[in-house]
Design an enzyme around this catalytic site. Structure first.
Site, PDB file in Angstrom:
ATOM      1  N   GLU A  46      35.134   5.457 -45.732  1.00  0.00           N
ATOM      2  CA  GLU A  46      35.075   4.232 -46.539  1.00  0.00           C
ATOM      3  C   GLU A  46      34.591   3.090 -45.839  1.00  0.00           C
ATOM      4  O   GLU A  46      34.947   2.974 -44.559  1.00  0.00           O
ATOM      5  CB  GLU A  46      36.177   3.914 -47.438  1.00  0.00           C
ATOM      6  CG  GLU A  46      36.651   4.949 -48.545  1.00  0.00           C
ATOM      7  CD  GLU A  46      37.836   6.052 -48.026  1.00  0.00           C
ATOM      8  OE1 GLU A  46      37.915   6.895 -48.926  1.00  0.00           O
ATOM      9  OE2 GLU A  46      38.268   5.952 -46.911  1.00  0.00           O
ATOM     10  N   THR A  47      33.728   2.064 -46.551  1.00  0.00           N
ATOM     11  CA  THR A  47      33.207   0.933 -46.136  1.00  0.00           C
ATOM     12  C   THR A  47      33.626  -0.267 -47.185  1.00  0.00           C
ATOM     13  O   THR A  47      33.392   0.269 -48.478  1.00  0.00           O
ATOM     14  CB  THR A  47      31.703   0.890 -45.926  1.00  0.00           C
ATOM     15  OG1 THR A  47      31.617   1.714 -44.807  1.00  0.00           O
ATOM     16  CG2 THR A  47      31.517  -0.681 -45.348  1.00  0.00           C
TER      17      THR A  47
END
Length: 179
Positions: A46-47
């Site tokens: 995830e970002t």
């Protein structure tokens, strides 16, 4: 316009032993396609992208992306985003709680010294898993369906299905198909 980002190692105080998340600060004005491209470029699970809140009860807003799609909520990105926001100088309205706005609503992140914790938001989907979905999951897990005791949706954003198997040995013997 250049944007600062921080990579946070969540669940540890030792570099390289946690679950990494990239956090982009001041993401206001960046379009969805650019957010998705950047998340794919980081190649992390995830970002996140920090934005001004839309809800006046929130300290900030976060959007969470995998390399392939946006999620309304995810656990370690919630903690990593709160840590990055605080370390970048963010000041919450309440000293012991950071209120993060995300696609699943408001998430209260409790501060206890250097530790952060939250209660998961309400489930978006719960209940039994349909037979076709369960067959696909069992196939991906590579487990004999006879070992499945129960399966329920427990989706608060990422789309989780919880599968209860008959023993620890069955779990340890799993060889899932990652594809």
């Amino acid at each position: 316009m250049p944007r600062r980002f921080t990579q946070v190692d969540v669940f540890t105080s030792e570099l390289g032993y946690g679950n990494p998340v990239a956090v982009v600060h001041d993401a206001e004005g960046v379009d969805d396609a650019a957010l998705q491209r950047f998340a794919a470029w980081t190649n992390l699970s995830e970002t996140t992208f920090l934005l001004p809140p839309e809800d006046p009860a929130a300290d900030y807003r976060v959007r969470i992306f995998t390399p392939a799609r946006e999620l309304p909520f995810a656990g370690h990105p919630t903690l990593g985003s709160a840590r990055a926001w605080l370390e970048a100088g963010g000041t919450p309205a309440a000293a012991d709680v950071v209120v993060q706005e995300c696609g699943a609503g408001l998430v209260r992140v409790r501060r206890d010294g250097d530790r952060l914790a939250f209660a998961a938001p309400p489930l978006l989907r719960d209940g039994p898993v349909e037979a076709d979905d369960l067959a696909e999951i069992v196939g991906a897990l590579g487990v004999d369906p006879a070992h499945v005791v129960d399966a329920q949706w427990g989706d608060n954003g990422p789309g989780w299905v919880m599968v209860l198997l008959d023993s620890a040995e069955t779990v340890l013997a799993l060889r899932p198909d990652a594809a």
